[in-house]
Motif scaffolding. Sequence first.
Motif, PDB file in Angstrom:
ATOM      1  N   ASP A  47     -16.253-159.933 -23.444  1.00 23.07           N
ATOM      2  CA  ASP A  47     -16.349-160.740 -24.666  1.00 23.07           C
ATOM      3  C   ASP A  47     -17.273-160.062 -25.678  1.00 23.07           C
ATOM      4  O   ASP A  47     -16.973-160.037 -26.885  1.00 23.07           O
ATOM      5  CB  ASP A  47     -16.868-162.139 -24.336  1.00 23.07           C
ATOM      6  N   ASP A  48     -18.379-159.504 -25.186  1.00 22.89           N
ATOM      7  CA  ASP A  48     -19.304-158.788 -26.076  1.00 22.89           C
ATOM      8  C   ASP A  48     -18.616-157.587 -26.721  1.00 22.89           C
ATOM      9  O   ASP A  48     -18.773-157.334 -27.924  1.00 22.89           O
ATOM     10  CB  ASP A  48     -20.537-158.307 -25.306  1.00 22.89           C
ATOM     11  N   LEU A  49     -17.861-156.846 -25.919  1.00 22.24           N
ATOM     12  CA  LEU A  49     -17.168-155.663 -26.433  1.00 22.24           C
ATOM     13  C   LEU A  49     -16.170-156.045 -27.514  1.00 22.24           C
ATOM     14  O   LEU A  49     -16.006-155.336 -28.512  1.00 22.24           O
ATOM     15  CB  LEU A  49     -16.453-154.919 -25.301  1.00 22.24           C
ATOM     16  N   GLU A  50     -15.512-157.165 -27.318  1.00 16.17           N
ATOM     17  CA  GLU A  50     -14.558-157.621 -28.332  1.00 16.17           C
ATOM     18  C   GLU A  50     -15.290-157.998 -29.619  1.00 16.17           C
ATOM     19  O   GLU A  50     -14.848-157.668 -30.723  1.00 16.17           O
ATOM     20  CB  GLU A  50     -13.760-158.814 -27.798  1.00 16.17           C
ATOM     21  N   ASN A  51     -16.439-158.617 -29.465  1.00 20.41           N
ATOM     22  CA  ASN A  51     -17.206-159.049 -30.643  1.00 20.41           C
ATOM     23  C   ASN A  51     -17.727-157.866 -31.455  1.00 20.41           C
ATOM     24  O   ASN A  51     -17.747-157.922 -32.688  1.00 20.41           O
ATOM     25  CB  ASN A  51     -18.390-159.923 -30.207  1.00 20.41           C
ATOM     26  N   VAL A  52     -18.160-156.806 -30.773  1.00 21.33           N
ATOM     27  CA  VAL A  52     -18.782-155.680 -31.493  1.00 21.33           C
ATOM     28  C   VAL A  52     -17.769-154.623 -31.912  1.00 21.33           C
ATOM     29  O   VAL A  52     -18.155-153.622 -32.518  1.00 21.33           O
ATOM     30  CB  VAL A  52     -19.898-155.031 -30.647  1.00 21.33           C
ATOM     31  N   SER A  53     -16.497-154.829 -31.593  1.00 16.69           N
ATOM     32  CA  SER A  53     -15.464-153.846 -31.957  1.00 16.69           C
ATOM     33  C   SER A  53     -14.400-154.448 -32.864  1.00 16.69           C
ATOM     34  O   SER A  53     -13.266-153.967 -32.899  1.00 16.69           O
ATOM     35  CB  SER A  53     -14.804-153.282 -30.690  1.00 16.69           C
ATOM     36  N   ASN A  54     -14.763-155.507 -33.561  1.00 11.62           N
ATOM     37  CA  ASN A  54     -13.819-156.170 -34.476  1.00 11.62           C
ATOM     38  C   ASN A  54     -12.541-156.609 -33.779  1.00 11.62           C
ATOM     39  O   ASN A  54     -11.436-156.458 -34.315  1.00 11.62           O
ATOM     40  CB  ASN A  54     -13.484-155.259 -35.659  1.00 11.62           C
ATOM     41  N   GLY A  55     -12.715-157.104 -32.567  1.00 11.74           N
ATOM     42  CA  GLY A  55     -11.588-157.690 -31.857  1.00 11.74           C
ATOM     43  C   GLY A  55     -10.769-156.736 -31.013  1.00 11.74           C
ATOM     44  O   GLY A  55      -9.835-157.154 -30.337  1.00 11.74           O
ATOM     45  N   ILE A  56     -11.102-155.454 -31.010  1.00 18.18           N
ATOM     46  CA  ILE A  56     -10.313-154.480 -30.240  1.00 18.18           C
ATOM     47  C   ILE A  56     -10.598-154.606 -28.744  1.00 18.18           C
ATOM     48  O   ILE A  56      -9.697-154.556 -27.911  1.00 18.18           O
ATOM     49  CB  ILE A  56     -10.587-153.043 -30.723  1.00 18.18           C
ATOM     50  N   GLY A  57     -11.850-154.731 -28.386  1.00 16.29           N
ATOM     51  CA  GLY A  57     -12.190-154.906 -26.980  1.00 16.29           C
ATOM     52  C   GLY A  57     -12.467-153.620 -26.245  1.00 16.29           C
ATOM     53  O   GLY A  57     -12.790-152.581 -26.849  1.00 16.29           O
ATOM     54  N   ALA A  58     -12.300-153.643 -24.927  1.00 16.92           N
ATOM     55  CA  ALA A  58     -12.679-152.526 -24.056  1.00 16.92           C
ATOM     56  C   ALA A  58     -11.989-151.223 -24.441  1.00 16.92           C
ATOM     57  O   ALA A  58     -12.590-150.142 -24.347  1.00 16.92           O
ATOM     58  CB  ALA A  58     -12.372-152.870 -22.602  1.00 16.92           C
ATOM     59  N   SER A  59     -10.746-151.285 -24.876  1.00 19.26           N
ATOM     60  CA  SER A  59     -10.002-150.058 -25.184  1.00 19.26           C
ATOM     61  C   SER A  59     -10.650-149.249 -26.299  1.00 19.26           C
ATOM     62  O   SER A  59     -10.454-148.030 -26.387  1.00 19.26           O
ATOM     63  CB  SER A  59      -8.555-150.395 -25.567  1.00 19.26           C
ATOM     64  N   TYR A  60     -11.427-149.899 -27.147  1.00 18.79           N
ATOM     65  CA  TYR A  60     -12.102-149.213 -28.244  1.00 18.79           C
ATOM     66  C   TYR A  60     -13.118-148.193 -27.732  1.00 18.79           C
ATOM     67  O   TYR A  60     -13.464-147.246 -28.428  1.00 18.79           O
ATOM     68  CB  TYR A  60     -12.808-150.257 -29.110  1.00 18.79           C
ATOM     69  N   PHE A  61     -13.580-148.371 -26.507  1.00 18.80           N
ATOM     70  CA  PHE A  61     -14.646-147.544 -25.943  1.00 18.80           C
ATOM     71  C   PHE A  61     -14.153-146.545 -24.899  1.00 18.80           C
ATOM     72  O   PHE A  61     -14.952-145.814 -24.314  1.00 18.80           O
ATOM     73  CB  PHE A  61     -15.728-148.443 -25.325  1.00 18.80           C
ATOM     74  N   ILE A  62     -12.841-146.498 -24.664  1.00 13.85           N
ATOM     75  CA  ILE A  62     -12.314-145.638 -23.594  1.00 13.85           C
ATOM     76  C   ILE A  62     -12.093-144.213 -24.096  1.00 13.85           C
ATOM     77  O   ILE A  62     -11.469-143.990 -25.137  1.00 13.85           O
ATOM     78  CB  ILE A  62     -11.003-146.226 -23.037  1.00 13.85           C
TER      79      ILE A  62
END
Length: 458
Positions: A47-62
Amino acid sequence: MKKIFFFVIIITLISCEKDDYINIDQDQVYITKAPPKAMGLDKQILDDLENVSNGIGASYFILPDSNQYGSIPQDPLNPITAEKVALGKLLFHETATGGNPTTASNLFTYSCASCHHAAAGFSSGLRQGIGEAGVGFGASGEGRVFNSSISVVHADIQPIRSPTALNVAYQDIMLWNGQFGGSGTNLGTEANWTNIPENFVGFEGVEVQAIKGQGVHRLLVDDSFVTNFGYQQMFDNAFPNVPLTERYSTENAALAIAAYERTLLANQSPWQEWLQGNYSALSNNEKKGAKAFFGKGKCYQCHTGPALNDKNFYAFGMGDFDNSSDAFVLANVNFDNVKKGRGGFTKVPEDDYKFKTPTLYNLVDNGFYGHGGTFTSVREVIEYKINGVPQNNEVPIENLATQFGDIKLNKKEIDNLVLFIENSLRDPNLSRYVPQSVNSGNCFPNSDAQSSIDLGCS
């Protein structure tokens, strides 16, 4: 036959678990286990990752796999190919490229990897990297010292801590002040490109640094090198469309090195595994550290995206080499300019003392932190940013990052954050990016007498 096939599919579907995936391809049935459903702390982090990536989520960090060239950011003027990567991997480590030393005894004793090797997370393992005039290696680069029998004016000693080559694909500009790179972030700074003609060609930072590094670090790749050390066929494979009269050049060597550097990705770290659904890859305390990282610690405000680094510059008032007795400040370096970071390049006062956000992957492998290497642990850096008392009093208060002194973490949260950065963000298998040998047969990343002993080459 088709009736039998569909009967098999029905039976297969009945026997599958509710969360399994069914894939049918050319009359073949594949059953793929679904990733486990995130619960508790794992769900909170997602949920935190989604919040800090404008809704993209975990995939934004892979991070992509290193051979997924189409998914790796690259310079349009230097597309990544397997042939370039293979050549660049060898040239990066090849001490026979050290063919233009200022002191004859240093011939063929150093390489790009002297200051950027896997044992130190593709940094140097030292507060200051040493190319020519360095002696020894130790276990992870920490044993390299200046050869005092050579005049320091002939040494190639970095005027600032050597940044890692890991994850550089996610930077469009290079060096701590970001001066290398003729597109993206550097557009609008053309007035300051006087000594960087490669920027005008339009190369991105990784390529510009690789080209400039050939001269600055006294490397030499030419027809003689290619012939004498058996690299002709590899150049032919990597640059088949370049005329023969231009193929075996310093620039092409640099472009191959840059292509290789772009594949240096920390994609086997526990955090990367977690991002892809293996929630057992992190301990409970590491997960709490991730919560601090993407929450109260505000780390994500600068450290974001797949490489956990943005393309911005921040002043945290960290110290420089000139306030320490264990560092060299060379007379031929305009250090007053260097220590101003981005401002030393742009000449804009608001940029003074601001330095590029580094990737945090394998940070712990180097042992020195901050652009001046004035910290010796991750914990020191975190506590320094929390306390908000600058080491360098020359930094204008208005230039200091808003996060400096504005972070509130208790001791347990700091412990967990340190654990996350040191363990979860450390790829333990960077040796996969190192060749078994180089074409010259030389020792690498250094081949001076002491390094050869330390590295087991002699």
